[in-house]
Design a protein around this motif. Structure first.
Motif, PDB file in Angstrom:
ATOM      1  N   GLU A 226       0.813  -1.213   0.000  1.00 32.11           N
ATOM      2  CA  GLU A 226       0.000   0.000   0.000  1.00 32.11           C
ATOM      3  C   GLU A 226       0.850   1.268   0.000  1.00 32.11           C
ATOM      4  O   GLU A 226       0.551   2.227  -0.725  1.00 32.11           O
ATOM      5  N   ASP A 227       1.929   1.297   0.786  1.00 33.79           N
ATOM      6  CA  ASP A 227       2.703   2.522   0.967  1.00 33.79           C
ATOM      7  C   ASP A 227       3.815   2.702  -0.058  1.00 33.79           C
ATOM      8  O   ASP A 227       4.162   3.837  -0.401  1.00 33.79           O
ATOM      9  N   ILE A 228       4.411   1.595  -0.522  1.00 35.71           N
ATOM     10  CA  ILE A 228       5.539   1.699  -1.447  1.00 35.71           C
ATOM     11  C   ILE A 228       5.097   1.438  -2.887  1.00 35.71           C
ATOM     12  O   ILE A 228       5.410   2.210  -3.796  1.00 35.71           O
ATOM     13  N   THR A 229       4.350   0.343  -3.101  1.00 39.10           N
ATOM     14  CA  THR A 229       3.906   0.014  -4.454  1.00 39.10           C
ATOM     15  C   THR A 229       2.651   0.790  -4.836  1.00 39.10           C
ATOM     16  O   THR A 229       2.305   0.868  -6.014  1.00 39.10           O
ATOM     17  N   HIS A 230       1.949   1.341  -3.819  1.00 36.13           N
ATOM     18  CA  HIS A 230       0.724   2.140  -4.023  1.00 36.13           C
ATOM     19  C   HIS A 230      -0.391   1.315  -4.668  1.00 36.13           C
ATOM     20  O   HIS A 230      -1.060   1.757  -5.604  1.00 36.13           O
ATOM     21  N   ILE A 231      -0.576   0.098  -4.134  1.00 35.00           N
ATOM     22  CA  ILE A 231      -1.675  -0.764  -4.545  1.00 35.00           C
ATOM     23  C   ILE A 231      -2.841  -0.548  -3.580  1.00 35.00           C
ATOM     24  O   ILE A 231      -2.638  -0.408  -2.373  1.00 35.00           O
ATOM     25  N   THR A 232      -4.055  -0.525  -4.095  1.00 32.87           N
ATOM     26  CA  THR A 232      -5.236  -0.310  -3.256  1.00 32.87           C
ATOM     27  C   THR A 232      -5.457  -1.510  -2.332  1.00 32.87           C
ATOM     28  O   THR A 232      -4.974  -2.612  -2.607  1.00 32.87           O
ATOM     29  N   PRO A 233      -6.181  -1.320  -1.220  1.00 32.52           N
ATOM     30  CA  PRO A 233      -6.481  -2.456  -0.330  1.00 32.52           C
ATOM     31  C   PRO A 233      -7.134  -3.620  -1.075  1.00 32.52           C
ATOM     32  O   PRO A 233      -6.837  -4.784  -0.795  1.00 32.52           O
ATOM     33  N   HIS A 234      -8.045  -3.307  -2.012  1.00 34.31           N
ATOM     34  CA  HIS A 234      -8.673  -4.368  -2.801  1.00 34.31           C
ATOM     35  C   HIS A 234      -7.630  -5.082  -3.659  1.00 34.31           C
ATOM     36  O   HIS A 234      -7.657  -6.304  -3.815  1.00 34.31           O
ATOM     37  N   GLY A 235      -6.696  -4.304  -4.208  1.00 31.87           N
ATOM     38  CA  GLY A 235      -5.630  -4.894  -5.016  1.00 31.87           C
ATOM     39  C   GLY A 235      -4.699  -5.767  -4.194  1.00 31.87           C
ATOM     40  O   GLY A 235      -4.187  -6.775  -4.691  1.00 31.87           O
ATOM     41  N   VAL A 236      -4.481  -5.387  -2.927  1.00 30.92           N
ATOM     42  CA  VAL A 236      -3.620  -6.189  -2.044  1.00 30.92           C
ATOM     43  C   VAL A 236      -4.194  -7.596  -1.886  1.00 30.92           C
ATOM     44  O   VAL A 236      -3.453  -8.582  -1.875  1.00 30.92           O
ATOM     45  N   THR A 237      -5.514  -7.689  -1.763  1.00 28.48           N
ATOM     46  CA  THR A 237      -6.156  -9.005  -1.658  1.00 28.48           C
ATOM     47  C   THR A 237      -5.819  -9.857  -2.878  1.00 28.48           C
ATOM     48  O   THR A 237      -5.499 -11.046  -2.754  1.00 28.48           O
ATOM     49  N   GLY A 238      -5.880  -9.259  -4.055  1.00 27.31           N
ATOM     50  CA  GLY A 238      -5.522  -9.979  -5.277  1.00 27.31           C
ATOM     51  C   GLY A 238      -4.075 -10.423  -5.289  1.00 27.31           C
ATOM     52  O   GLY A 238      -3.758 -11.526  -5.746  1.00 27.31           O
ATOM     53  N   VAL A 239      -3.176  -9.575  -4.777  1.00 31.71           N
ATOM     54  CA  VAL A 239      -1.754  -9.932  -4.716  1.00 31.71           C
ATOM     55  C   VAL A 239      -1.544 -11.118  -3.772  1.00 31.71           C
ATOM     56  O   VAL A 239      -0.752 -12.023  -4.055  1.00 31.71           O
ATOM     57  N   LEU A 240      -2.263 -11.120  -2.657  1.00 32.04           N
ATOM     58  CA  LEU A 240      -2.125 -12.222  -1.706  1.00 32.04           C
ATOM     59  C   LEU A 240      -2.650 -13.536  -2.294  1.00 32.04           C
ATOM     60  O   LEU A 240      -2.105 -14.607  -2.009  1.00 32.04           O
ATOM     61  N   VAL A 241      -3.684 -13.448  -3.109  1.00 34.12           N
ATOM     62  CA  VAL A 241      -4.162 -14.645  -3.812  1.00 34.12           C
ATOM     63  C   VAL A 241      -3.094 -15.133  -4.788  1.00 34.12           C
ATOM     64  O   VAL A 241      -2.821 -16.335  -4.901  1.00 34.12           O
ATOM     65  N   LEU A 242      -2.456 -14.188  -5.513  1.00 33.76           N
ATOM     66  CA  LEU A 242      -1.347 -14.532  -6.417  1.00 33.76           C
ATOM     67  C   LEU A 242      -0.228 -15.217  -5.648  1.00 33.76           C
ATOM     68  O   LEU A 242       0.330 -16.229  -6.103  1.00 33.76           O
ATOM     69  N   PHE A 243       0.081 -14.688  -4.478  1.00 29.14           N
ATOM     70  CA  PHE A 243       1.119 -15.288  -3.638  1.00 29.14           C
ATOM     71  C   PHE A 243       0.727 -16.704  -3.228  1.00 29.14           C
ATOM     72  O   PHE A 243       1.557 -17.619  -3.222  1.00 29.14           O
ATOM     73  N   GLY A 244      -0.554 -16.885  -2.898  1.00 26.00           N
ATOM     74  CA  GLY A 244      -1.035 -18.214  -2.523  1.00 26.00           C
ATOM     75  C   GLY A 244      -0.911 -19.208  -3.657  1.00 26.00           C
ATOM     76  O   GLY A 244      -0.521 -20.363  -3.453  1.00 26.00           O
ATOM     77  N   VAL A 245      -1.236 -18.780  -4.878  1.00 21.20           N
ATOM     78  CA  VAL A 245      -1.077 -19.655  -6.049  1.00 21.20           C
ATOM     79  C   VAL A 245       0.390 -19.992  -6.252  1.00 21.20           C
ATOM     80  O   VAL A 245       0.753 -21.151  -6.528  1.00 21.20           O
ATOM     81  N   ALA A 246       1.265 -18.994  -6.081  1.00 19.49           N
ATOM     82  CA  ALA A 246       2.704 -19.202  -6.278  1.00 19.49           C
ATOM     83  C   ALA A 246       3.267 -20.203  -5.283  1.00 19.49           C
ATOM     84  O   ALA A 246       4.070 -21.082  -5.649  1.00 19.49           O
ATOM     85  N   ILE A 247       2.862 -20.110  -4.017  1.00 14.69           N
ATOM     86  CA  ILE A 247       3.403 -21.038  -3.022  1.00 14.69           C
ATOM     87  C   ILE A 247       2.872 -22.459  -3.253  1.00 14.69           C
ATOM     88  O   ILE A 247       3.558 -23.441  -2.956  1.00 14.69           O
ATOM     89  N   THR A 248       1.659 -22.560  -3.789  1.00 14.67           N
ATOM     90  CA  THR A 248       1.114 -23.884  -4.110  1.00 14.67           C
ATOM     91  C   THR A 248       1.926 -24.547  -5.220  1.00 14.67           C
ATOM     92  O   THR A 248       2.317 -25.716  -5.124  1.00 14.67           O
ATOM     93  N   VAL A 249       2.215 -23.779  -6.273  1.00 15.87           N
ATOM     94  CA  VAL A 249       3.028 -24.302  -7.378  1.00 15.87           C
ATOM     95  C   VAL A 249       4.436 -24.623  -6.901  1.00 15.87           C
ATOM     96  O   VAL A 249       5.005 -25.683  -7.213  1.00 15.87           O
ATOM     97  N   GLY A 250       5.018 -23.715  -6.120  1.00 14.43           N
ATOM     98  CA  GLY A 250       6.370 -23.928  -5.618  1.00 14.43           C
ATOM     99  C   GLY A 250       6.478 -25.147  -4.732  1.00 14.43           C
ATOM    100  O   GLY A 250       7.467 -25.895  -4.791  1.00 14.43           O
ATOM    101  N   ASN A 251       5.469 -25.373  -3.903  1.00 17.79           N
ATOM    102  CA  ASN A 251       5.452 -26.545  -3.028  1.00 17.79           C
ATOM    103  C   ASN A 251       5.530 -27.843  -3.829  1.00 17.79           C
ATOM    104  O   ASN A 251       6.316 -28.739  -3.516  1.00 17.79           O
ATOM    105  N   LEU A 252       4.723 -27.946  -4.893  1.00 12.96           N
ATOM    106  CA  LEU A 252       4.713 -29.161  -5.713  1.00 12.96           C
ATOM    107  C   LEU A 252       6.014 -29.307  -6.511  1.00 12.96           C
ATOM    108  O   LEU A 252       6.577 -30.398  -6.609  1.00 12.96           O
ATOM    109  N   LEU A 253       6.512 -28.197  -7.073  1.00 15.87           N
ATOM    110  CA  LEU A 253       7.772 -28.250  -7.818  1.00 15.87           C
ATOM    111  C   LEU A 253       8.941 -28.609  -6.903  1.00 15.87           C
ATOM    112  O   LEU A 253       9.858 -29.323  -7.310  1.00 15.87           O
ATOM    113  N   GLY A 254       8.895 -28.121  -5.666  1.00 17.48           N
ATOM    114  CA  GLY A 254       9.953 -28.431  -4.710  1.00 17.48           C
ATOM    115  C   GLY A 254      10.037 -29.916  -4.419  1.00 17.48           C
ATOM    116  O   GLY A 254      11.136 -30.472  -4.285  1.00 17.48           O
ATOM    117  N   GLY A 255       8.874 -30.569  -4.302  1.00 17.69           N
ATOM    118  CA  GLY A 255       8.873 -32.012  -4.078  1.00 17.69           C
ATOM    119  C   GLY A 255       9.495 -32.771  -5.231  1.00 17.69           C
ATOM    120  O   GLY A 255      10.274 -33.709  -5.047  1.00 17.69           O
TER     121      GLY A 255
END
Length: 394
Positions: A226-255
């Motif tokens: 919010e303060d550095i990238t200047h993403i709206t609170p609603h946009g932050v939720t979308g970024v966190l979902v993106l992060f969740g998808v990324a960690i799911t993919v990374g978890n499987l690739l790591g195995g």
């Protein structure tokens, strides 16, 4: 082989949702019980400490129980704990219910990891553990946002009531699909001796440092965006979902990577993470680079989870249940340490951009420790081979 892993993944989904959903409900809880946000935050820290300190004791108590039955007992605790959270009449009883629920967290992942590794061929064990942990990562993508929305719409108690049927479904799945696995005979002195091996302690330290590097930044990701990238609170939720998808993919690739490349893949992962954290303050100034960096960060950081869990079991011969559970405690200890370190940096007047540089230092140290662990393992193997050749000659 996939059906037991599916049951374990559903349970991991429920446990992950319970762990992280509290963060989205803190303002509602604080308002309902007339407590401050920091006091409500003890629901998070108490949960993490209960996982770290209490889960190993639960595993020792269940040491003589067949692993399938132990998992069913733990899911029963999980179901009752969430029901108690939903019905808690005051803050202190809610805190107690959260602590009781946390006791099933580390214990289930510890024992469940061994069960998952044992239902597949040896060369696929890290992949199997990753499949189980995919439930935990999917909780961040689906369970936590859905539960938070439900709690905000119908009250925070509804979110906990909604988790109860997930626990019942997971428990039924474990009962119907997971095969019986006998635990090894337990001798406390032998168990403690096994987990005190250099390979086990090193892996636990790596897990703690890895989690600390992650949560030093992740704890404060919302104000950073919010303060550095200047993403709206609603946009932050979308970024966190993106992060969740990324960690799911990374978890499987790591195995997959761990099964083919071994522990070297973990060392390389931390080296790349250190570089990524150094670049993060620059990327945070622009939306697209920030999104790419966050996605890569999530993938890389969760790619090391399953390999670390598999390695600690390998190193702790004779104390697999306890070591596997201690590793879950190590991750949660790192969560708390990373958040505290980030708070220390910020309270001393350093900006949000400094956090990723601190994480870069931790990641670099973790990479160095991982390389040392690989060298020690080779040295131990060489000595073992020499002793074997000596005994054969004599």
């Amino acid at each position: 082989m996939r059906k037991p892993l599916l049951a374990l993944a559903v349970a991991a989904f429920g446990i992950g949702t319970t762990e992280f959903i509290i963060m989205g409900l803190l303002p509602d809880l604080a308002r309902d019980f007339s407590v401050s946000i920091p006091k409500a935050g003890t629901l998070v820290s108490a949960y993490a400490l209960a996982v770290t300190l209490g889960s190993p004791l639960v595993v020792l108590a269940l040491a003589k129980v067949d692993r399938k039955r132990a998992l069913i007992v733990l899911m029963s605790i999980f179901i009752l704990g969430n029901a108690a959270c939903a019905a808690a009449p005051n803050f202190h009883l809610l805190l107690l219910a959260r602590i009781c629920t946390a006791l099933s967290h580390g214990s289930f992942f510890g024992i469940g990891s061994i069960v998952a590794a044992n239902v597949v061929p040896r060369e696929q064990r890290a992949r199997a553990v990753a499949i189980m942990f995919s439930g935990l990562t999917l909780a961040n993508v689906l369970g936590v946002p859905a539960g938070t929305a439900l709690g905000q719409a119908f009250g925070w108690r509804a979110a906990f009531w909604a988790i109860v049927p997930i626990g019942i479904l997971a428990g039924a799945g474990v009962w119907a699909l997971v095969p019986h696995q006998h635990s090894e005979p337990v001798h406390l002195k032998h168990e403690l001796k096994s987990v005190m091996r250099r390979g086990v302690l090193t892996t636990l330290l790596i897990s703690t440092m890895s989690s600390a590097a992650m949560f030093c930044v992740l704890t404060y990701i919302t104000p950073i965006l919010e303060d550095i990238t200047h993403i709206t609170p609603h946009g932050v939720t979308g970024v966190l979902v993106l992060f969740g998808v990324a960690i799911t993919v990374g978890n499987l690739l790591g195995g997959i990577m761990a099964d083919s490349q071994g522990f070297r893949a973990v060392a390389m992962g931390f080296i790349v993470l250190a570089v990524l954290f150094v670049l993060m303050p620059i990327a945070e100034e622009h939306v697209i680079p920030a999104l790419i960096t966050i996605a890569l960060w999530g993938m890389l950081h969760f790619a090391v989870g399953a390999p670390l869990q598999t390695r600690v079991v390998d190193q702790a011969r004779g104390a697999q249940n306890l070591a596997s559970t201690l590793n879950q405690g190590a991750f949660n200890l790192g969560n708390a340490l990373g958040a505290a370190l980030g708070a220390l940096v910020l309270t001393h007047g350093f900006g949000y951009r400094t956090l990723s540089l601190v994480s870069a230092v931790i990641a670099a140290l973790t990479a160095a420790l991982t390389v040392m662990a690989i060298a020690w393992e080779r040295e131990d193997k060489k000595k073992s081979d020499e002793r074997l050749r000596f005994s054969m000659r004599h």
